[in-house]
Design a protein around this motif. Sequence first.
Motif, mmCIF file in Angstrom:
data_model
loop_
_atom_site.group_PDB
_atom_site.id
_atom_site.type_symbol
_atom_site.label_atom_id
_atom_site.label_comp_id
_atom_site.label_asym_id
_atom_site.label_seq_id
_atom_site.Cartn_x
_atom_site.Cartn_y
_atom_site.Cartn_z
ATOM 1 N N GLY A 41 6.706 1.514 -4.805
ATOM 2 C CA GLY A 41 6.832 1.329 -3.375
ATOM 3 C C GLY A 41 5.816 2.067 -2.533
ATOM 4 O O GLY A 41 5.918 2.077 -1.304
ATOM 5 N N ARG A 42 4.866 2.669 -3.175
ATOM 6 C CA ARG A 42 3.859 3.444 -2.436
ATOM 7 C C ARG A 42 2.466 2.945 -2.770
ATOM 8 O O ARG A 42 2.236 2.270 -3.773
ATOM 9 C CB ARG A 42 3.978 4.929 -2.759
ATOM 10 C CG ARG A 42 5.350 5.500 -2.443
ATOM 11 C CD ARG A 42 5.372 6.999 -2.591
ATOM 12 N NE ARG A 42 4.505 7.662 -1.618
ATOM 13 C CZ ARG A 42 4.408 8.983 -1.492
ATOM 14 N NH1 ARG A 42 5.107 9.758 -2.290
ATOM 15 N NH2 ARG A 42 3.609 9.515 -0.589
ATOM 16 N N GLU A 43 1.510 3.312 -1.917
ATOM 17 C CA GLU A 43 0.130 2.938 -2.161
ATOM 18 C C GLU A 43 -0.489 3.844 -3.224
ATOM 19 O O GLU A 43 -0.044 4.977 -3.429
ATOM 20 C CB GLU A 43 -0.675 3.032 -0.854
ATOM 21 C CG GLU A 43 -0.274 1.991 0.183
ATOM 22 C CD GLU A 43 -1.193 2.004 1.379
ATOM 23 O OE1 GLU A 43 -1.052 1.108 2.227
ATOM 24 O OE2 GLU A 43 -2.046 2.902 1.476
ATOM 25 N N ARG A 44 -1.524 3.320 -3.833
ATOM 26 C CA ARG A 44 -2.269 4.124 -4.793
ATOM 27 C C ARG A 44 -2.887 5.317 -4.085
ATOM 28 O O ARG A 44 -3.408 5.194 -2.975
ATOM 29 C CB ARG A 44 -3.356 3.271 -5.440
ATOM 30 C CG ARG A 44 -4.204 3.988 -6.468
ATOM 31 C CD ARG A 44 -5.265 3.040 -6.993
ATOM 32 N NE ARG A 44 -4.712 2.030 -7.879
ATOM 33 C CZ ARG A 44 -5.394 0.979 -8.321
ATOM 34 N NH1 ARG A 44 -6.644 0.791 -7.926
ATOM 35 N NH2 ARG A 44 -4.859 0.114 -9.131
ATOM 36 N N GLU A 45 -2.848 6.464 -4.737
ATOM 37 C CA GLU A 45 -3.410 7.659 -4.124
ATOM 38 C C GLU A 45 -4.312 8.407 -5.101
ATOM 39 O O GLU A 45 -4.131 8.362 -6.313
ATOM 40 C CB GLU A 45 -2.306 8.594 -3.634
ATOM 41 C CG GLU A 45 -1.433 9.179 -4.717
ATOM 42 C CD GLU A 45 -0.424 10.188 -4.176
ATOM 43 O OE1 GLU A 45 -0.396 10.431 -2.960
ATOM 44 O OE2 GLU A 45 0.335 10.742 -4.992
#
Length: 126
Positions: A41-45
């Motif tokens: 549920g999160r963007e690649r970091e």
Amino acid sequence: VQLQASGGGSVQAGGSLRLSCTASGQSYSRAVMGWFRQAPGREREFVAAIRWTGATPNYADSVKGRFRISRDNVRNTLTLQMDSLKPEDTAIYSCARKGVQYSSSAYRGMHEWNDWGQGTLVTVSS
């Protein structure tokens, strides 16, 4: 260049894992290499990056002091040693290569990263 990450698994909080990324291709040894992660549920970091000389690695603030990136240009291998793991480190971890025109290990945007490998899942339980 082709990249393949391995070494993921499940570990309890406070534990350690060591990820490896093997690379093929002549441009590996001169390229900045890095690790990224993407949680559900999160963007690649960005996680960490290292220059081809091994000097001046850069880390995301969230992993400083706990993770260590290294590389072996003879074996074409990139490594991420992860210690003191936390549940928030749970993610799919991928290795990547910067375009050869970018020589800094600083993170300046996704546009600088050309090649991506398949990720490996790291799960940290509390």
